[in-house]
Write an enzyme that holds these catalytic residues in place. Structure first.
Site, PDB file in Angstrom:
ATOM      1  N   THR A  28      49.406 112.980  58.902  1.00  0.00           N
ATOM      2  CA  THR A  28      49.180 113.921  60.008  1.00  0.00           C
ATOM      3  C   THR A  28      50.503 114.192  60.722  1.00  0.00           C
ATOM      4  O   THR A  28      51.328 113.288  60.844  1.00  0.00           O
ATOM      5  CB  THR A  28      48.184 113.304  61.009  1.00  0.00           C
ATOM      6  N   SER A  30      53.624 117.303  62.291  1.00  0.00           N
ATOM      7  CA  SER A  30      54.330 118.545  61.981  1.00  0.00           C
ATOM      8  C   SER A  30      55.091 118.450  60.659  1.00  0.00           C
ATOM      9  O   SER A  30      55.219 119.448  59.941  1.00  0.00           O
ATOM     10  CB  SER A  30      55.285 118.903  63.121  1.00  0.00           C
ATOM     11  N   ASP A  81      53.185 110.612  54.494  1.00  0.00           N
ATOM     12  CA  ASP A  81      52.999 110.743  55.943  1.00  0.00           C
ATOM     13  C   ASP A  81      54.352 110.680  56.659  1.00  0.00           C
ATOM     14  O   ASP A  81      55.344 110.198  56.100  1.00  0.00           O
ATOM     15  CB  ASP A  81      52.071 109.623  56.456  1.00  0.00           C
ATOM     16  N   GLY A  82      54.361 111.135  57.881  1.00  0.00           N
ATOM     17  CA  GLY A  82      55.562 111.101  58.711  1.00  0.00           C
ATOM     18  C   GLY A  82      55.622 109.814  59.518  1.00  0.00           C
ATOM     19  O   GLY A  82      54.837 108.880  59.305  1.00  0.00           O
ATOM     20  N   ASP A  84      57.150 108.245  63.652  1.00  0.00           N
ATOM     21  CA  ASP A  84      57.862 108.469  64.914  1.00  0.00           C
ATOM     22  C   ASP A  84      59.169 107.687  64.925  1.00  0.00           C
ATOM     23  O   ASP A  84      60.160 108.118  65.511  1.00  0.00           O
ATOM     24  CB  ASP A  84      56.959 108.082  66.089  1.00  0.00           C
ATOM     25  N   GLY A  95      51.657 107.342  65.214  1.00  0.00           N
ATOM     26  CA  GLY A  95      50.549 107.593  66.127  1.00  0.00           C
ATOM     27  C   GLY A  95      50.875 108.600  67.212  1.00  0.00           C
ATOM     28  O   GLY A  95      50.060 108.854  68.093  1.00  0.00           O
ATOM     29  N   GLU A 103      45.304 106.963  59.624  1.00  0.00           N
ATOM     30  CA  GLU A 103      46.531 106.892  58.811  1.00  0.00           C
ATOM     31  C   GLU A 103      46.660 105.503  58.184  1.00  0.00           C
ATOM     32  O   GLU A 103      46.996 105.370  56.997  1.00  0.00           O
ATOM     33  CB  GLU A 103      47.752 107.204  59.677  1.00  0.00           C
TER      34      GLU A 103
HETATM   35  C1  5RP Z   1      50.598 111.119  63.741  1.00  0.00           C
HETATM   36  C2  5RP Z   1      51.815 110.422  63.232  1.00  0.00           C
HETATM   37  C3  5RP Z   1      52.935 111.275  62.751  1.00  0.00           C
HETATM   38  O1  5RP Z   1      53.243 110.930  61.435  1.00  0.00           O
HETATM   39  C4  5RP Z   1      54.132 111.060  63.635  1.00  0.00           C
HETATM   40  O2  5RP Z   1      53.745 111.277  64.983  1.00  0.00           O
HETATM   41  C5  5RP Z   1      55.283 111.987  63.256  1.00  0.00           C
HETATM   42  O3  5RP Z   1      54.909 113.300  63.544  1.00  0.00           O
HETATM   43  P1  5RP Z   1      55.877 114.526  63.317  1.00  0.00           P
HETATM   44  O4  5RP Z   1      56.019 114.707  61.851  1.00  0.00           O
HETATM   45  O5  5RP Z   1      55.162 115.667  63.989  1.00  0.00           O
HETATM   46  O6  5RP Z   1      57.184 114.213  63.990  1.00  0.00           O
HETATM   47  O7  5RP Z   1      51.911 109.226  63.186  1.00  0.00           O
HETATM   48  O8  5RP Z   1      49.664 110.220  64.270  1.00  0.00           O
END
Ligand code: 5RP
Length: 223
Positions: A28, A30, A81-82, A84, A95, A103
């Site tokens: 989840t 961007s 997945d991405g 933070d 998260g 996730e």
């Molecule tokens: C969502 C997440 C995302 O992977 C994390 O927040 C990174 O998001 P982005 O790719 O928008 O920077 O853990 O719950």
């Protein structure tokens, strides 16, 4: 390159890990949205996806990619997945998009976790980004006090002035001021506090590979 362009770069690079004929785990955020958009080009050659949020499910389905319930699927070869934050050993804070519990569930079901991130997410130690923790609402205040006793400051995440409800109908605490010297021990400790659904430190479900978007292109970090 802008941060958005770096996200596109790693989102597209992640396609090389998708196994034709199989089901892919989808995170989840961007950066993952860029991956989902790129995945549309492979939709005829994969069986479908297991998704980690209602938002990703909606995006996948809008592109014609079938989404399976996690319970219908035994094993997933790769989860994309991405993050933070990600450290030099593949431990992550996740998260920021409030999807951490699902996730972690899909990551646990997957043989390989491919993290896609722009270089701003690479850190030497986790903890500058406030750690998201999904909690049962009636336990929120006590968990805030437990974090205070550890030196952290927990804030209830709000949306439009009211507590944000996750896809699971629970609350999120964002905890700043923590020193996470041992991510594995921290994750194990916080996860067993009554009322904690999931802590957003992914050390037990760490990344196997990180595709890091840099000004010089995509760097592959393997753990
Ligand atoms: C969502 C997440 C995302 O992977 C994390 O927040 C990174 O998001 P982005 O790719 O928008 O920077 O853990 O719950």
């Amino acid at each position: 390159m802008t941060q958005d362009e770096l996200k596109t770069l790693v989102g597209e690079a992640a396609l090389q890990y998708v196994v034709p004929g199989e089901i892919v785990g989808v995170g989840t955020g961007s950066t993952v949205n860029k991956f989902i958009d790129a995945l549309a080009s492979m939709k005829e050659s994969i069986r479908g996806a297991v998704s980690s949020s209602n938002a990703s499910t909606a995006r996948l389905e809008a592109l014609g990619i079938r989404v399976f319930d996690a319970n219908e699927v035994e094993a997933i070869s790769v989860y994309i997945d991405g993050a933070d934050e990600i450290d030099g050993r593949g431990h992550m804070i996740k998260g920021g998009g409030a999807a951490l519990t699902r996730e972690k569930i899909v990551a646990a079901q997957s043989a390989k976790f491919v993290c896609i991130a722009d270089e701003s997410k690479l850190v030497t130690a986790l903890g500058k980004f406030p750690v998201p923790v999904e909690v049962i609402p009636m336990a929120a205040r006590r968990i805030e006090r437990q974090f205070a006793a550890m030196g952290g400051v927990a804030r209830l995440r709000l949306k439009d002035g009211a507590p944000l409800a996750t896809d699971n109908g629970q609350f999120i605490l964002d905890v700043s001021g923590l020193v996470i010297a041992d991510p594995l021990a921290f994750e194990s400790e916080v996860n067993q506090w009554p009322g904690v659904v999931t802590v957003g430190v992914f050390a037990h479900q760490k990344a196997s590979v990180c595709l890091l978007g840099t000004a010089g292109g995509v760097k592959t970090l393997a753990y």
